[in-house]
Design an enzyme around this catalytic site. Structure first.
Site, PDB file in Angstrom:
ATOM      1  N   GLY A  76     -61.909  65.109-124.181  1.00 47.99           N
ATOM      2  CA  GLY A  76     -61.680  65.993-125.313  1.00 47.99           C
ATOM      3  C   GLY A  76     -62.304  65.382-126.548  1.00 47.99           C
ATOM      4  N   GLY A 124     -54.644  64.050-125.800  1.00 47.69           N
ATOM      5  CA  GLY A 124     -54.481  64.113-127.254  1.00 47.69           C
ATOM      6  C   GLY A 124     -53.578  63.014-127.812  1.00 47.69           C
ATOM      7  N   HIS A 137     -56.433  74.296-117.726  1.00 51.61           N
ATOM      8  CA  HIS A 137     -56.269  73.146-118.615  1.00 51.61           C
ATOM      9  C   HIS A 137     -54.820  73.109-119.106  1.00 51.61           C
ATOM     10  CE1 HIS A 137     -56.476  70.663-122.217  1.00 51.61           C
ATOM     11  NE2 HIS A 137     -57.482  70.058-121.610  1.00 51.61           N
ATOM     12  N   ASN A 155     -65.038  68.666-123.198  1.00 55.17           N
ATOM     13  CA  ASN A 155     -64.310  69.896-123.535  1.00 55.17           C
ATOM     14  C   ASN A 155     -64.135  69.901-125.051  1.00 55.17           C
ATOM     15  OD1 ASN A 155     -62.460  71.915-123.934  1.00 55.17           O
ATOM     16  ND2 ASN A 155     -60.777  70.911-122.817  1.00 55.17           N
ATOM     17  N   TRP A 156     -64.903  70.756-125.711  1.00 55.45           N
ATOM     18  CA  TRP A 156     -64.885  70.747-127.182  1.00 55.45           C
ATOM     19  C   TRP A 156     -63.640  71.441-127.738  1.00 55.45           C
ATOM     20  CZ3 TRP A 156     -70.654  72.181-128.737  1.00 55.45           C
ATOM     21  CH2 TRP A 156     -71.521  71.228-128.173  1.00 55.45           C
ATOM     22  N   LYS A 157     -62.900  72.104-126.877  1.00 52.56           N
ATOM     23  CA  LYS A 157     -61.689  72.834-127.289  1.00 52.56           C
ATOM     24  C   LYS A 157     -62.025  73.795-128.448  1.00 52.56           C
ATOM     25  CE  LYS A 157     -58.853  69.205-125.415  1.00 52.56           C
ATOM     26  NZ  LYS A 157     -57.563  68.493-125.405  1.00 52.56           N
ATOM     27  N   SER A 216     -57.070  61.045-123.180  1.00 49.78           N
ATOM     28  CA  SER A 216     -57.322  59.882-124.038  1.00 49.78           C
ATOM     29  C   SER A 216     -58.322  58.895-123.432  1.00 49.78           C
ATOM     30  CB  SER A 216     -56.012  59.174-124.395  1.00 49.78           C
ATOM     31  OG  SER A 216     -55.223  60.033-125.179  1.00 49.78           O
ATOM     32  N   GLU A 233     -55.286  65.426-115.234  1.00 51.90           N
ATOM     33  CA  GLU A 233     -55.041  65.160-116.656  1.00 51.90           C
ATOM     34  C   GLU A 233     -53.538  65.158-116.913  1.00 51.90           C
ATOM     35  OE1 GLU A 233     -58.588  66.220-119.282  1.00 51.90           O
ATOM     36  OE2 GLU A 233     -57.477  68.057-118.957  1.00 51.90           O
ATOM     37  N   GLU A 285     -53.548  72.840-121.911  1.00 51.13           N
ATOM     38  CA  GLU A 285     -53.223  73.690-123.060  1.00 51.13           C
ATOM     39  C   GLU A 285     -53.109  75.157-122.660  1.00 51.13           C
ATOM     40  OE1 GLU A 285     -56.389  71.884-125.278  1.00 51.13           O
ATOM     41  OE2 GLU A 285     -55.186  70.054-125.190  1.00 51.13           O
TER      42      GLU A 285
HETATM   43  P1  PGA Z   1     -58.437  64.054-125.007  1.00 47.18           P
HETATM   44  O1  PGA Z   1     -58.377  65.489-124.261  1.00 47.18           O
HETATM   45  O2  PGA Z   1     -59.592  63.323-124.389  1.00 47.18           O
HETATM   46  O3  PGA Z   1     -58.668  64.395-126.442  1.00 47.18           O
HETATM   47  O4  PGA Z   1     -57.130  63.383-124.742  1.00 47.18           O
HETATM   48  C1  PGA Z   1     -58.666  65.549-122.889  1.00 47.18           C
HETATM   49  C2  PGA Z   1     -58.588  66.975-122.404  1.00 47.18           C
HETATM   50  O5  PGA Z   1     -57.739  67.737-122.891  1.00 47.18           O
HETATM   51  O6  PGA Z   1     -59.370  67.384-121.529  1.00 47.18           O
END
Ligand code: PGA
Length: 256
Positions: A231, A171, A93, A8-10, A210, A165, A95
């Site tokens: 991420g 993050g 997700h 997931n490149w966000k 993470s 998640e 976010e």
């Molecule tokens: P992260 O994000 O690997 O940077 O913790 C994971 C995600 O939000 O899918």
């Protein structure tokens, strides 16, 4: 069982950067028959990344969609508009839930919209730090899975991917502990089984938060973990390759 590695490149990389990153990902891309690799760039880069990865065995996903198929919804992107470009879409997700206030109803409608448009939803669920410390993890996961998958016809359950998640691990620099991951994934799988019976085994349940090339092999080998949603670690081609290889080694070992 297959292992899934999803990036997931966000909200990272410009359109040009996304295409060149996709090109670098293809270079020496490890290929394993039982590893499903999917990348999810930003909306604007989907078309150019699709051109780069075509016929290379990588799936393409969007990071979100709206649940109506068309209409006066300024700034939104419909699953119906994505269906020519991608095969997957991330829904719910953390976010989206916590920064953009999406609720369980929005998420359920988006799952329905994805399925209606022949996209495979990657449904994300996970508890917040507060919910965890008040001992509510199990209930939160059961509710999010029950609500997200409500009204999914049982003959479409094999189109669903779920990612566990924990919000507090995303993050951060600490993934959940082994026992937290195993027990949360077990809760998710039991809830799916409660709703869909034996067909629940068709739904891969991934871990995200993470995960990286250092801890990823270990996490993927834990009971019930069918892969990783990444991420930050998906933004480094070497690290992403390493994760695909770790998944590939595990699937090869399972067969041997
Ligand atoms: P992260 O994000 O690997 O940077 O913790 C994971 C995600 O939000 O899918």
């Amino acid at each position: 069982m297959k292992k899934y590695i999803i990036g997931n490149w966000k909200m990272n990389l410009t359109v040009t950067e996304s295409s060149s990153y996709a090109t670098s990902l293809l270079y020496d891309l490890p290929a394993y028959p039982d590893v499903v690799t999917i990348i999810c760039p930003g909306f604007l880069a989907l078309s150019s990344v699709a051109d780069v990865i075509r016929d290379h065995g990588i799936g393409l996903g969007a990071q979100n969609c709206y649940w109506r198929d068309s209409g006066a919804f300024t700034g939104e992107v419909a699953a119906a508009q994505l269906r020519d470009l991608v095969q997957y879409v991330i829904i719910g997700h953390s976010e989206r839930r916590h920064v953009f206030n999406e609720d369980d109803r929005d998420i359920r409608f988006k799952v329905q919209a994805a399925l209606r448009n022949k996209l495979k939803p990657i449904l994300c669920v996970g508890e917040t730090e507060d919910e965890r410390s008040s001992g509510d993890t199990e209930h939160v996961l059961e509710d999010q899975v029950a609500s997200g998958l409500l009204n999914v016809p049982s003959d479409m359950i094999d189109k669903i991917i779920v990612a566990y998640e924990p919000v507090w691990a995303i993050g951060s620099n600490a993934s959940a502990t082994d026992s937290d991951i195993v027990s949360a994934i077990n809760t998710v799988k039991e809830q799916i089984q409660h709703m869909f019976g034996d067909k629940a085994r068709l739904v891969p349940v991934l871990y995200g938060g993470s995960a990286n090339a250092t801890n990823g092999g270990h996490i993927m080998a834990l009971a019930g973990v069918d892969g990783l949603l990444l991420g930050r670690a998906s933004l480094d081609a070497n690290e992403f390759h390493k994760l695909i290889s770790l998944a590939g080694e595990l699937t090869t070992k399972e067969q041997g």
